[in-house]
Design a protein around this motif. Structure first.
Motif, PDB file in Angstrom:
ATOM      1  N   GLY A  86       2.153   9.361  -4.831  1.00 17.60           N
ATOM      2  CA  GLY A  86       1.424  10.809  -4.693  1.00 17.60           C
ATOM      3  C   GLY A  86       2.522  11.888  -4.404  1.00 17.60           C
ATOM      4  O   GLY A  86       2.438  12.849  -4.107  1.00 17.60           O
TER       5      GLY A  86
ATOM      6  N   THR B 198       4.604  11.530   6.599  1.00 14.81           N
ATOM      7  CA  THR B 198       3.373  12.053   6.704  1.00 14.81           C
ATOM      8  C   THR B 198       3.410  13.537   6.979  1.00 14.81           C
ATOM      9  O   THR B 198       4.442  14.151   7.810  1.00 14.81           O
ATOM     10  CB  THR B 198       2.569  11.597   7.970  1.00 14.81           C
TER      11      THR B 198
ATOM     12  N   VAL C 179      -2.341  10.832  -6.537  1.00 15.16           N
ATOM     13  CA  VAL C 179      -2.674   9.756  -6.927  1.00 15.16           C
ATOM     14  C   VAL C 179      -3.815   9.642  -7.835  1.00 15.16           C
ATOM     15  O   VAL C 179      -3.799   9.020  -8.781  1.00 15.16           O
ATOM     16  CB  VAL C 179      -2.742   8.766  -5.733  1.00 15.16           C
TER      17      VAL C 179
ATOM     18  N   ARG D 130       0.871  -0.949   0.088  1.00 20.15           N
ATOM     19  CA  ARG D 130       0.141  -0.108   0.164  1.00 20.15           C
ATOM     20  C   ARG D 130       0.823   1.333   0.077  1.00 20.15           C
ATOM     21  O   ARG D 130       0.610   2.205  -0.742  1.00 20.15           O
ATOM     22  CB  ARG D 130      -1.004  -0.041   1.118  1.00 20.15           C
TER      23      ARG D 130
ATOM     24  N   LEU E  53       0.437   4.350  -2.776  1.00 17.29           N
ATOM     25  CA  LEU E  53       0.501   5.722  -2.290  1.00 17.29           C
ATOM     26  C   LEU E  53       1.791   6.413  -2.483  1.00 17.29           C
ATOM     27  O   LEU E  53       1.474   7.888  -2.597  1.00 17.29           O
ATOM     28  CB  LEU E  53       0.016   5.823  -0.800  1.00 17.29           C
TER      29      LEU E  53
ATOM     30  N   LEU F 175       5.752   5.678   0.378  1.00 13.93           N
ATOM     31  CA  LEU F 175       5.181   6.728   1.369  1.00 13.93           C
ATOM     32  C   LEU F 175       5.866   6.656   2.653  1.00 13.93           C
ATOM     33  O   LEU F 175       5.343   5.927   3.344  1.00 13.93           O
ATOM     34  CB  LEU F 175       3.542   6.526   1.209  1.00 13.93           C
TER      35      LEU F 175
ATOM     36  N   TYR G  56      -1.343  13.750  -1.018  1.00 14.86           N
ATOM     37  CA  TYR G  56      -0.785  12.968  -1.985  1.00 14.86           C
ATOM     38  C   TYR G  56      -2.008  12.017  -2.481  1.00 14.86           C
ATOM     39  O   TYR G  56      -1.744  11.472  -3.578  1.00 14.86           O
ATOM     40  CB  TYR G  56       0.276  11.931  -1.120  1.00 14.86           C
ATOM     41  N   LEU G  57      -3.186  12.016  -1.911  1.00 11.67           N
ATOM     42  CA  LEU G  57      -4.269  11.104  -2.304  1.00 11.67           C
ATOM     43  C   LEU G  57      -4.693  11.983  -3.544  1.00 11.67           C
ATOM     44  O   LEU G  57      -5.133  11.290  -4.513  1.00 11.67           O
ATOM     45  CB  LEU G  57      -5.261  11.124  -1.397  1.00 11.67           C
TER      46      LEU G  57
END
Length: 257
Positions: free
Chosen positions: A92, A103, A147, A85, A89, A100, A143-144
């Motif tokens: 992004g 944060t 993506v 996952r 991600l 990723l 970042y979402l």
């Protein structure tokens, strides 16, 4: 808190309920850092934050608007981290196949309904500095969006005709009829224009790098020393207690006798 060596006085001398006063603490105000201090709140954190726990890989600020961002590293070697996952991600934040691994916390202004002060106790004295800015740091999910943008771009290349049809359907579904007065339309237009203008100015302001020093470092200790007042002259009050209360909360005369 240290106990004063002077003889204790009765609370009645201060107009307080009868209780023993065990200490009298001098209070000093300093303004050396009152324009630089920020109160950072972490609403997603439980309990206290230990030194080094939120050490950012990068920190930046937009000085004019006061927006702050911190890139907090993630432990990608943790057994709780889903690398599959994380790779999905990671597009992004980079096109290089990077996981990723951070944060990003972004500042959000909050209404300041009360006054905040930073206090330091030293040698039985309390030194106070006003805090003018209080913000909350919350995770950014930009970042979402990136993506999603890349996924959409890929789908456009493979299914251009299908995508065009979806756009037409979406456009048709989004049409709605509203009736507003001319005054309401003008007020709404001005509001949207003002919000868009402020957002544009925020986005146009460039980021400036911040050097982050955690608790206990030499740099942090040097700044901490500026929280101690140099001037210890007594403040002479020019108002009575009743005049001060009236200035703060209005009339102190009860409405009903």
């Amino acid at each position: 808190m240290s106990v004063s060596d002077t003889p204790s006085r009765s609370a009645a001398e201060y107009g307080l309920p009868d209780d023993e006063i065990v200490a009298e603490i001098p209070v000093y105000l300093t303004q050396k850092l009152d324009k630089q201090l920020h109160l950072l709140q972490y609403p997603q954190k439980d309990g206290s934050i230990t030194p080094g726990e939120l050490q950012p890989r990068e920190a930046r600020i937009k000085p004019i608007h006061g927006q702050i961002e911190l890139d907090i590293p993630l432990d990608v070697q943790s057994p709780m981290y889903n690398k599959e996952r994380g790779a999905a991600l990671g597009v992004g934040i980079s096109d290089s196949g990077r996981l990723l691994d951070i944060t990003t916390l972004v500042s959000v202004g909050i209404p300041q309904n009360s006054e905040y002060l930073a206090g330091v106790m030293r040698d039985g004295e309390l030194h106070l500095t006003a805090i003018k800015k209080a913000i909350q740091l919350r995770p950014s999910l930009r970042y979402l969006d990136r993506v999603a943008e890349k996924d959409l771009a890929a789908k456009k290349m493979d299914h251009s005709d299908e995508e065009e049809e979806v756009k037409k359907e979406t456009k048709a579904q989004s049409v709605q009829v509203t009736v507003r007065s001319a005054q309401a339309e003008e007020a709404l237009r001005q509001q949207q224009s003002s919000i868009a203008y402020m957002q544009q100015k925020l986005e146009e302001e460039p980021w400036s790098g911040l050097a982050y020093f955690d608790v206990g470092t030499e740099e942090s200790n040097a700044v901490h020393a500026d929280l101690i007042a140099d001037n210890k002259e007594d403040l002479i009050s020019k108002t009575t207690p009743d005049e001060y209360l009236t200035a703060v909360i209005g009339s102190i005369v009860p409405d009903v006798l």
